[in-house]
Design an enzyme around this catalytic site. Structure first.
Site, PDB file in Angstrom:
ATOM      1  N   LYS A  85       0.807  -1.226   0.000  1.00  0.00           N
ATOM      2  CA  LYS A  85       0.000   0.000   0.000  1.00  0.00           C
ATOM      3  C   LYS A  85       0.839   1.274   0.000  1.00  0.00           C
ATOM      4  CE  LYS A  85      -3.988  -1.999  -0.180  1.00  0.00           C
ATOM      5  NZ  LYS A  85      -4.958  -1.787  -1.242  1.00  0.00           N
TER       6      LYS A  85
HETATM    7  C1  LIG Z   1      -2.958  -7.302   3.670  1.00  0.00           C
HETATM    8  C2  LIG Z   1      -3.569  -7.011   2.352  1.00  0.00           C
HETATM    9  N1  LIG Z   1      -3.466  -7.921   1.395  1.00  0.00           N
HETATM   10  C3  LIG Z   1      -4.038  -7.731   0.179  1.00  0.00           C
HETATM   11  C4  LIG Z   1      -4.748  -6.593  -0.101  1.00  0.00           C
HETATM   12  C5  LIG Z   1      -5.384  -6.468  -1.462  1.00  0.00           C
HETATM   13  O1  LIG Z   1      -4.721  -5.539  -2.269  1.00  0.00           O
HETATM   14  P1  LIG Z   1      -5.601  -4.652  -3.253  1.00  0.00           P
HETATM   15  O2  LIG Z   1      -6.415  -3.726  -2.387  1.00  0.00           O
HETATM   16  O3  LIG Z   1      -4.609  -3.914  -4.072  1.00  0.00           O
HETATM   17  O4  LIG Z   1      -6.466  -5.543  -4.024  1.00  0.00           O
HETATM   18  C6  LIG Z   1      -4.885  -5.621   0.876  1.00  0.00           C
HETATM   19  C7  LIG Z   1      -5.697  -4.430   0.632  1.00  0.00           C
HETATM   20  O5  LIG Z   1      -6.182  -3.770   1.511  1.00  0.00           O
HETATM   21  C8  LIG Z   1      -4.280  -5.820   2.135  1.00  0.00           C
HETATM   22  O6  LIG Z   1      -4.352  -4.913   3.114  1.00  0.00           O
END
Ligand SMILES: Cc1ncc(COP(=O)(O)O)c(C=O)c1O
Length: 384
Positions: A85
């Protein structure tokens, strides 16, 4: 201390590295923020934000023993905020700065299961913005405490209400945005720049790291930004790269991908944070995803522990989820011997100490009541 004394102190702290002509300066703390005539020789980043991206691709060895194919993890916990993120936080904030939307003293507001909030808080500290975060009550206490430690104001909202309920974290963030003068709402679920961030960084990095030999991308889908942006770049280079999204039981994404219909019956509570959704995120490009596969809370938790114990990569819950998907895909014979499968590990295990890495929590969820054996060692108490 006179300038001459300070200078001689610094010079006495030089360390020659690897016999090369570069030097490591051990600068006294009172010097660190000062311009110094030799500063250009110091091999340092200007701030942590310069460390975002360029995360390593690490071959998986033991957990994939006996699997068909070659498996590589893009380990996003190497970002300074310990998750993927960071990429969207810096990209969206700097884009807002470029457009003149963000100015000094502005407030940044976001809904977040934790990681995006941490990254926004980190960027806000460096750039001097206020940060307000609306988080789900499903987020671990560790994550919430971390956000507060990073200077953010945190609103914890009930997890099991519909997205349009005024108490949901989406609605709370919208309200705070309206009420806070000069604020911006990142809105990662519906922000195209979320996709863009991964299109511009994660995708090119993976393409370069695999020298174009990637055959499969397997990634979790929450907002969908990671999988959509990365897939967009990779498929532009080679349309044959197969993209598989990982979804949770209790989320609507897989069914929506297959039917293009939102089915409210698919929505029920589950444990994994950051994976799946109870709405259709605008930041997911479903056309770029070849298929979705679902994983359970329990198997994902055990698999995260297994990654830590076999690969030495301290894995977050969704890293366990994506690896669990790899196991299921391998079992169904998805991969060929020469395939190069890249799996994205989104964050770090330290964020789940009171969850998947707590035996008590695992037991409370009924997750230890399985035939799976975890390698977690007993604590040895030495008698005093
Ligand atoms: C720990 C974690 N894994 C995976 C994701 C998924 O990523 P994306 O939001 O880019 O689909 C998030 C999103 O909040 C996350 O916090």
């Amino acid at each position: 201390m006179s300038f001459k004394t300070r200078l001689s102190k610094i010079i006495s702290n030089f360390a020659l590295t690897n016999g090369k002509s570069s030097f490591t300066f051990l600068v006294p703390w009172d010097f660190q923020n000062q311009t110094f005539c030799m500063a250009h020789k110091i091999n340092a980043y200007n701030n942590v934000l310069e460390l975002i991206g360029n995360t390593p691709l690490v071959r998986l060895n033991k957990i994939t023993a006996g699997f068909t194919g070659n498996f590589f993890a893009k380990v996003e916990s190497f970002n300074p905020g310990h998750s993927s993120k960071d990429r969207i936080a810096i990209h969206i904030i700097e884009e807002a700065e470029r457009k003149g939307i963000l100015t000094e003293g502005s407030t940044i507001i976001e809904t977040t299961s934790g990681n995006t909030g941490f990254s926004i808080a980190m960027v806000s500290i460096i750039k001097g913005y206020d940060c307000i975060l609306a988080v789900s009550s499903k987020s671990s206490k560790d994550k919430i405490d971390m956000l507060r430690s990073m200077g953010a104001t945190v609103y914890v909202c009930p997890a099991h209400v519909s997205a349009d309920d005024p108490r949901s974290y989406y609605e709370v963030a919208k309200r705070l945005h309206k009420e806070t003068k000069g604020s911006i709402y990142i809105n990662q679920y519906f922000n195209e720049l979320n996709i863009d961030a991964h299109y511009m960084s994660t995708g090119p990095e993976i393409w370069k790291q695999t020298n174009g030999y990637i055959t499969h991308l397997v990634a979790c889908s929450g907002t969908g930004g990671t999988i959509s942006g990365t897939a967009k770049y990779l498929k532009e280079q080679n349309p044959n790269v197969k993209v598989i999204g990982v979804d949770a039981y209790g989320s609507v994404l897989k069914k929506y991908h297959e039917t293009r219909k939102f089915d409210a019956k698919e929505v029920y509570p589950y444990r994994i944070e950051g994976l799946g959704k109870n709405l259709i995120p605008g930041a997911t490009n479903f056309d770029l995803i070849d298929e979705f596969i679902k994983v359970t809370d329990s198997e994902s938790a055990h698999t995260a522990r297994e990654i830590s114990n076999t690969e030495g990569i301290f894995a977050g819950y969704t890293s366990g989820a994506v690896m669990q998907a790899i196991k299921q895909l391998n079992e169904r014979g998805e991969f060929g011997a020469d395939d190069n499968v890249v799996v994205i590990f989104p964050d770090h295990g330290s964020r789940y100490m009171s969850k998947i890495y707590s035996d008590q929590w695992m037991e409370d969820q009924g997750f230890l009541d399985t035939d799976k054996v975890d390698e977690t060692q007993e604590i040895q108490y030495v008698k005093g």
